[in-house]
Write a protein that holds these residues in place. Sequence first.
Motif, PDB file in Angstrom:
ATOM      1  N   ILE B 182       0.796  -0.931  -0.093  1.00  0.00           N
ATOM      2  CA  ILE B 182      -0.211  -0.048   0.049  1.00  0.00           C
ATOM      3  C   ILE B 182       0.844   1.220  -0.244  1.00  0.00           C
ATOM      4  CG2 ILE B 182      -1.602   1.239   1.777  1.00  0.00           C
ATOM      5  CD1 ILE B 182      -2.918  -1.383   2.193  1.00  0.00           C
ATOM      6  N   VAL B 194      -6.866   1.737  -2.203  1.00  0.00           N
ATOM      7  CA  VAL B 194      -6.007   1.712  -1.411  1.00  0.00           C
ATOM      8  C   VAL B 194      -7.261   0.450  -0.949  1.00  0.00           C
ATOM      9  CG1 VAL B 194      -5.895   1.887   1.162  1.00  0.00           C
ATOM     10  CG2 VAL B 194      -5.537   3.750  -0.974  1.00  0.00           C
ATOM     11  N   ALA B 195      -8.710   0.266  -1.490  1.00  0.00           N
ATOM     12  CA  ALA B 195      -8.811  -0.588  -0.260  1.00  0.00           C
ATOM     13  C   ALA B 195     -10.354  -0.434  -1.327  1.00  0.00           C
ATOM     14  CB  ALA B 195      -9.244  -0.352   0.528  1.00  0.00           C
ATOM     15  N   LEU B 288      -6.234 -12.200   6.527  1.00  0.00           N
ATOM     16  CA  LEU B 288      -5.017 -11.057   6.670  1.00  0.00           C
ATOM     17  C   LEU B 288      -5.717  -9.848   5.745  1.00  0.00           C
ATOM     18  CD1 LEU B 288      -2.829 -12.616   9.197  1.00  0.00           C
ATOM     19  CD2 LEU B 288      -4.209 -10.847   9.871  1.00  0.00           C
ATOM     20  N   THR B 291      -8.982  -7.819   4.943  1.00  0.00           N
ATOM     21  CA  THR B 291      -9.342  -7.151   6.413  1.00  0.00           C
ATOM     22  C   THR B 291      -8.003  -5.807   6.509  1.00  0.00           C
ATOM     23  OG1 THR B 291      -9.365  -9.153   8.353  1.00  0.00           O
ATOM     24  CG2 THR B 291      -8.927  -6.625   8.515  1.00  0.00           C
ATOM     25  N   VAL B 292      -6.971  -6.391   5.340  1.00  0.00           N
ATOM     26  CA  VAL B 292      -6.706  -4.728   5.499  1.00  0.00           C
ATOM     27  C   VAL B 292      -6.923  -4.258   4.090  1.00  0.00           C
ATOM     28  CG1 VAL B 292      -3.956  -4.024   4.619  1.00  0.00           C
ATOM     29  CG2 VAL B 292      -4.407  -6.156   6.218  1.00  0.00           C
ATOM     30  N   PHE B 293      -6.596  -4.794   3.291  1.00  0.00           N
ATOM     31  CA  PHE B 293      -7.878  -3.946   1.786  1.00  0.00           C
ATOM     32  C   PHE B 293      -9.308  -3.941   2.071  1.00  0.00           C
ATOM     33  CE2 PHE B 293      -3.806  -5.623   1.060  1.00  0.00           C
ATOM     34  CZ  PHE B 293      -2.737  -5.080  -0.187  1.00  0.00           C
ATOM     35  N   SER B 294      -9.707  -4.424   2.865  1.00  0.00           N
ATOM     36  CA  SER B 294     -11.551  -4.071   3.285  1.00  0.00           C
ATOM     37  C   SER B 294     -12.096  -4.859   1.494  1.00  0.00           C
ATOM     38  CB  SER B 294     -11.777  -2.436   2.856  1.00  0.00           C
ATOM     39  OG  SER B 294     -11.731  -1.472   4.038  1.00  0.00           O
TER      40      SER B 294
END
Lengths: 304, 347
Positions: B182, B194-195, B288, B291-294
């Motif tokens: 990111i 980002v997401a 994981l 979650t980080v990248f929604s």
Amino acid sequence: MVEREVVDGSVREWRSAARTRAGTPRGGAGARARLRLGVGAGLLGVLVLAAIVVPWLWPASEQLFDYTQVRRPPSGEHVFGTDQAGRDLFVRTLAGLRVSLLVAVICAVGTITLGTVVGAVAGFLGGWPDRLLMRLLDTVNAVPHLLLGIVIVALYRGSLTAVIVSIVVTHWTTVARIVRAEVLSLRRRPFVDAAISGGATRGHILRRHILPAVAGQAALSAVLVLPHAVWHETALSFLGLGLPPHLASIGNILSDARSELLLGGWWNVAFPSVLLVLTTLATAGIAATLRDRLVPRRRSELAL
Amino acid sequence: MERAELDGCVVNAGVGAERGAVSRRRAVGVLVLRRIALAVPVLLVVACGVFLLGAASPFDPIHQYYGEDVFTASDEQLAHTRVELGLDDPIVVQFGHWFGGIVTGDLGTSRVFHQPVAEVLAERLPWTLLLAGTGIVIAAVLALVLGVVTAWRQGGLLDRIVTAVGQGMEGLPSFVVAFAAIGVFSLGLGWLPVAGVTDGDSDATFAQVVEHLVLPALVLGVSQAPWLVLHLRQSLLTALADDHVIGARARGLPERLVVTGHALPTALLPFLNVLGTRVPELVTGAVLVETVFSWPGVASAMVEAGLAVDYPLLAVLALLATVAVLLGSLLADIATVATDPRVRADG
């Protein structure tokens, strides 16, 4: 025995097929292993020392909110910068590392205890207890460890015990398998036969003869579990399901840091990540070297 | 393959393969049946364990049912609901009730998403399959390319770099990789979003989804790859020392044919197996990374369910992951039986 041949003008090293199958390390592997052990131990020593000393020297600044110092990039005053509440990330990260390491050590002790007991009982008794325990082990391994951890921690939220239990419950299987294999071979040795003909009970043999003999193996597997325990706890805390906020570990810090990264605060993420990676690498390096040195024939089995 | 006609081994391998095809198909059938028979008790025990964990937890299901309204509800209402939900029944009856529901397709209702668990799964599972599928393909391609090159030129510069980086990355949690990605590609270079799966609330067009898929899938693939690369390299090194490879060399076959035609097929068998047994790590990585990248998949739903103690969803997702793991190991075994003539069936 190293043969050389020339292919396309370049010299290539050849090893005989038998040597490769036997897994004999190449020349220079010993020196490299020593280097790896030295670097790993040195690095881990420095990190542990820093994690103990730094939060002890500045006990307040880890939790201290200082709204005049919010979101400062790394500088001479704040080596790692500050977070959204003005906390010094250098002290906070090292305090987090201390928590992570402490949890990992407790987990390793729990894992080794449970794993050794189950493995020794299964290997020593054999028969249906062995089959039952090994099926149980397969079943635990069938659930992805992090998911089982999430279930346990979610249902018993916010407690250190839940995190530790979730790590022990998911990691004892490795130790149990190693210990069982060792006990299976140990119980056919002459000294066990001698003890049996001397009239020793099974419990006595297990306690006095088998368990001391597998202690080294079990200790080694505990070292191997350490980086996994650090990783597991960090992942849980990162997801917001780990340690309570007042026990901020590296995972908690990284969890907060995610939104800061999107605001441009790269130092919130970078330094804790680097410390985390250095810690796991140092532990894994030491563990791998010890493993190769103590039990070369068990390489594949121990590959966690 | 300019001198393939010299290569007797490759040609002869085809003879007799047809004879084995029928018996091999039968072996696969037996294998599948045996595995299903073994999977049932495993799933039952996992379901039982998850249920007991829930039953023993300090969270009262009545709170989950009512949410904040539990403070305003009257005692009679609460008592009525307790009877209705069967909360005071013996634990065995409760388990039978819950497990019977799961078997018959009634998965319960998710409190976080305010919809039946089955609907949550139907909405989110395709996203996870897309992400995990792309990730595993990236990991496998990386492993094939790097594994072959490093084993071929063992001790070379690329080999040393890849081995060192690979061993280093094994200790690297995938969310750290995700942060780095990111930081570099989204925030630093501004190439990729980002997401999420779309920009804002625009429709999920193909281009949008691909643009949003690249980064999470790459992170998942790259974080899964090191182990696969090192494994393939190791088994290729072993294969390169096998008698039939030495024989191929002795017959003067071109190096490329020796590696890709003789050594690689031998090394690919254990690789296929390993790919199937890496499902637990893939699931963990997906949790994981999503979650980080929604990413709106089931793995991030697991985390949301965990955060909100949404028990019905948690339990079903844990079971689903177990099914995925068992399925992965079954597929690996099928691949082994189907491709390796020496393997008859599993023991």
